[in-house]
Design an enzyme around this catalytic site. Structure first.
Site, PDB file in Angstrom:
ATOM      1  N   TYR A   1       0.759  -1.142   0.233  1.00  0.00           N
ATOM      2  CA  TYR A   1      -0.385  -0.201  -0.340  1.00  0.00           C
ATOM      3  C   TYR A   1       0.743   1.262  -0.273  1.00  0.00           C
ATOM      4  O   TYR A   1       0.452   2.430   0.676  1.00  0.00           O
ATOM      5  CB  TYR A   1      -0.938   0.202   0.646  1.00  0.00           C
ATOM      6  CG  TYR A   1      -1.442  -1.277   1.416  1.00  0.00           C
ATOM      7  CD1 TYR A   1      -3.198  -1.688   1.078  1.00  0.00           C
ATOM      8  CD2 TYR A   1      -1.753  -2.400   2.821  1.00  0.00           C
ATOM      9  CE1 TYR A   1      -3.009  -2.868   1.196  1.00  0.00           C
ATOM     10  CE2 TYR A   1      -2.490  -2.564   3.435  1.00  0.00           C
ATOM     11  CZ  TYR A   1      -3.867  -3.411   2.272  1.00  0.00           C
ATOM     12  OH  TYR A   1      -4.249  -4.651   2.962  1.00  0.00           O
TER      13      TYR A   1
ATOM     14  N   CYS B   1      14.374 -10.883  -2.412  1.00  0.00           N
ATOM     15  CA  CYS B   1      14.393 -10.485  -3.894  1.00  0.00           C
ATOM     16  C   CYS B   1      13.780 -10.512  -4.281  1.00  0.00           C
ATOM     17  O   CYS B   1      12.800 -10.943  -5.488  1.00  0.00           O
ATOM     18  CB  CYS B   1      15.362 -11.918  -4.210  1.00  0.00           C
ATOM     19  SG  CYS B   1      16.855 -12.423  -3.381  1.00  0.00           S
ATOM     20  N   GLU B   2      12.990  -9.039  -4.390  1.00  0.00           N
ATOM     21  CA  GLU B   2      12.034  -8.781  -4.457  1.00  0.00           C
ATOM     22  C   GLU B   2      12.609  -6.578  -4.773  1.00  0.00           C
ATOM     23  O   GLU B   2      12.877  -6.441  -3.918  1.00  0.00           O
ATOM     24  CB  GLU B   2      10.702  -8.446  -4.045  1.00  0.00           C
ATOM     25  CG  GLU B   2       9.913  -9.457  -4.372  1.00  0.00           C
ATOM     26  CD  GLU B   2       9.482  -9.758  -4.935  1.00  0.00           C
ATOM     27  OE1 GLU B   2       9.468  -9.668  -6.231  1.00  0.00           O
ATOM     28  OE2 GLU B   2       9.238 -11.356  -5.928  1.00  0.00           O
TER      29      GLU B   2
ATOM     30  N   TYR C   1      -2.874  -5.377  10.319  1.00  0.00           N
ATOM     31  CA  TYR C   1      -2.602  -5.376   9.304  1.00  0.00           C
ATOM     32  C   TYR C   1      -0.330  -6.060   9.239  1.00  0.00           C
ATOM     33  O   TYR C   1      -0.397  -5.796   8.070  1.00  0.00           O
ATOM     34  CB  TYR C   1      -2.450  -5.019   8.274  1.00  0.00           C
ATOM     35  CG  TYR C   1      -4.396  -4.135   8.359  1.00  0.00           C
ATOM     36  CD1 TYR C   1      -4.968  -5.136   7.891  1.00  0.00           C
ATOM     37  CD2 TYR C   1      -4.729  -3.675   9.119  1.00  0.00           C
ATOM     38  CE1 TYR C   1      -6.745  -5.439   8.360  1.00  0.00           C
ATOM     39  CE2 TYR C   1      -6.200  -3.580   9.198  1.00  0.00           C
ATOM     40  CZ  TYR C   1      -6.501  -4.344   8.903  1.00  0.00           C
ATOM     41  OH  TYR C   1      -8.007  -4.344   8.595  1.00  0.00           O
TER      42      TYR C   1
HETATM   43  C1  LIG Z   1     -11.409  -4.837   7.481  1.00  0.00           C
HETATM   44  C2  LIG Z   1     -12.269  -4.807   7.905  1.00  0.00           C
HETATM   45  C3  LIG Z   1     -12.571  -3.950   8.915  1.00  0.00           C
HETATM   46  C4  LIG Z   1     -11.908  -3.638   9.885  1.00  0.00           C
HETATM   47  O1  LIG Z   1     -11.697  -2.532   9.433  1.00  0.00           O
HETATM   48  P1  LIG Z   1     -10.068  -1.466  10.287  1.00  0.00           P
HETATM   49  O2  LIG Z   1     -10.394  -0.225   8.933  1.00  0.00           O
HETATM   50  O3  LIG Z   1      -9.329  -2.397  11.184  1.00  0.00           O
HETATM   51  O4  LIG Z   1     -10.907  -0.469  11.076  1.00  0.00           O
HETATM   52  C5  LIG Z   1     -14.083  -3.768   9.627  1.00  0.00           C
HETATM   53  N1  LIG Z   1     -14.951  -4.780   8.969  1.00  0.00           N
HETATM   54  C6  LIG Z   1     -15.029  -5.107   7.586  1.00  0.00           C
HETATM   55  C7  LIG Z   1     -16.502  -5.624   6.689  1.00  0.00           C
HETATM   56  C8  LIG Z   1     -13.718  -5.558   7.352  1.00  0.00           C
HETATM   57  O5  LIG Z   1     -13.700  -5.884   6.265  1.00  0.00           O
END
Ligand SMILES: *Cc1c(COP(=O)(O)O)cnc(C)c1O
Length: 418
Positions: free
Chosen positions: A316, A343-344, A372
């Site tokens: 991202y 290796c990227e 994440y």
């Molecule tokens: C990823 C996701 C969340 C959490 O999103 P955040 O940005 O981490 O708060 C909540 N609901 C759904 C359906 C998601 O896909």
């Protein structure tokens, strides 16, 4: 606010010195702070004091059992996107009645498992999914409590890869077509309509898209009630952004103010699915510099963590603040590209970042790596999954040990002809 601060010249996680942790568990590793997790949960929860609500922590942001258990201990439910996540939530002590099941591709097996556990709600994302759920519930002699995930067609104003609420992406059902889906749901014998849901994206740093989307949602609830549906839950998803660098996202209190204003009088239990906002700043990734090298006048610090451990910068273009574990008395003086060994050419954590002078063996930390981070890690380049450590005051526990090379090899079989 987090609990990763310098004491006596070294970066600590609450009362634990990170160099000592590095000596015990080896680098790289993730480190989470219990006090930070609890604080973020409570700030969010208290912002909605006096209003019927459920906070279902988005497990995908950090599925570590110790993280989920810490939040479950504060009263959190779980927002899950797979059977694996339901199993994690239950194993960590989340009550089945506090689990919301999201996702565009729930399989029949996953539906059957979730129905058997008697979860709180399925957030249905398409008519074919609704039909499948009705059949599966029927075959088990039960009914499925549902909300339809509507897509309010709002631009979340966030990175394209984490934007989910405009009508051209795969999530939810267009709000203009959802009414018809509710009409179909009401006729299905094994479906119980109970709510409406949405989630427009992640890392939102403005309130305006939330406000537009929630407003459409509340209007839609009125339409559904006029059509004769009983709507008791309003799930507004997650997505609240956090400060990684220079951004200044709304506070939970600002966010709550908008939610309360828009949902006033709607007479539903509000459901929230925060992920990043709870765990993001509660985790850091600690890594050691392996080599410092110079190519055509550019300085590289090659560290022992890589994109397989923390994918966000490569995926991202995400920014993570980088700090030295030994507190530096000198100003940041040198520009480095901080890169991993994979290796990227996208295995770059930061380009031309100003830092105090680094040398091989130094420890550095990527801040705001709790969400994440470990969740997206892989064994690409046959690198072992790295440890995850939970700190609480002066003690720590390795809640996911580093995998071993033996386990890596034992997980695969050669075909019998080899
Ligand atoms: C990823 C996701 C969340 C959490 O999103 P955040 O940005 O981490 O708060 C909540 N609901 C759904 C359906 C998601 O896909």
């Amino acid at each position: 606010m987090d609990h990763f601060t310098y004491h006596g010249g070294v970066l600590c996680a609450e009362g634990v010195k990170l160099p000592e942790l590095a000596a015990q568990v080896g680098t790289p590793f993730y480190c989470y702070s219990t006090a930070t997790l609890e604080r973020h949960y409570r700030v969010f929860d208290e912002a909605f004091a006096g209003i019927p609500h459920k906070i279902c922590y988005a497990v995908k942001s950090n599925p570590n059992l110790a993280v989920i258990a810490t939040l479950a201990g504060c009263g959190a439910g779980a927002d899950v996107v797979s059977e694996g996540e339901i199993r994690r939530a239950l194993a960590a002590g989340v009550a089945p009645g506090d689990i919301v099941f999201s996702g565009v591709g729930k399989t029949r097996d996953e539906m059957a498992y979730a129905l058997a556990q008697k979860i709180f709600q399925f957030n249905v994302e398409s008519l074919p999914e609704l039909e499948a759920l009705n059949e599966v519930a029927g075959s088990l002699g039960t009914t499925a409590p549902i909300a339809v995930r509507v897509n309010p067609d709002v631009d979340a104003g966030t990175h394209a890869k984490i934007s989910t609420g405009s009508k051209h992406n795969k999530f939810g059902i267009d709000i203009t077509e959802a009414r018809e889906v509710y009409a179909r749901a009401a006729k299905m014998p094994h479906i119980t309509v109970q709510g409406v849901s949405m989630h427009i994206g992640s890392q939102l740093t403005q309130l305006a898209p939330f406000e537009r989307a929630f407003t459409r949602l509340v209007e839609f609830v009125a339409t559904l009630r006029a059509d004769g549906h009983r709507i008791t839950t309003l799930d507004v998803g997650g997505g609240l952004g956090i400060p990684y660098g220079r951004e200044t996202p709304p506070t939970p209190l600002d966010y709550a103010e908008v939610v309360k204003k828009v949902t006033k009088g709607v007479d539903c239990t509000l459901v929230f699915e925060p992920g990043r906002m709870i765990v993001g700043n509660a985790g850091i990734l600690v890594t050691r510099v392996i080599y410092v090298k110079e190519n055509a006048g550019r300085r590289f610090a090659i560290v022992d963590a890589a994109m397989n451990d923390l994918m966000r910068p490569a995926m991202y273009d995400a920014y993570h603040e980088i700090v030295t574990v030994q507190e530096s008395t000198k100003a940041a003086a040198v520009r480095y590209d901080i890169v991993g060994p994979v290796c990227e050419s996208s295995d770059i954590f930061a380009e031309q970042r100003e830092l105090p002078e680094l040398k091989a063996g130094d420890l550095i930390a990527f801040r705001t790596a709790g969400a994440y981070g470990a969740a997206m890690s892989s064994m690409y380049n046959s690198r072992l999954l790295i440890p995850e450590v939970m700190v609480r005051d002066n003690v720590f526990a390795i809640c996911r040990p580093r995998t071993s090379y033996e386990a890596m090899l034992a997980a695969e079989n050669l075909p019998e002809w080899q």
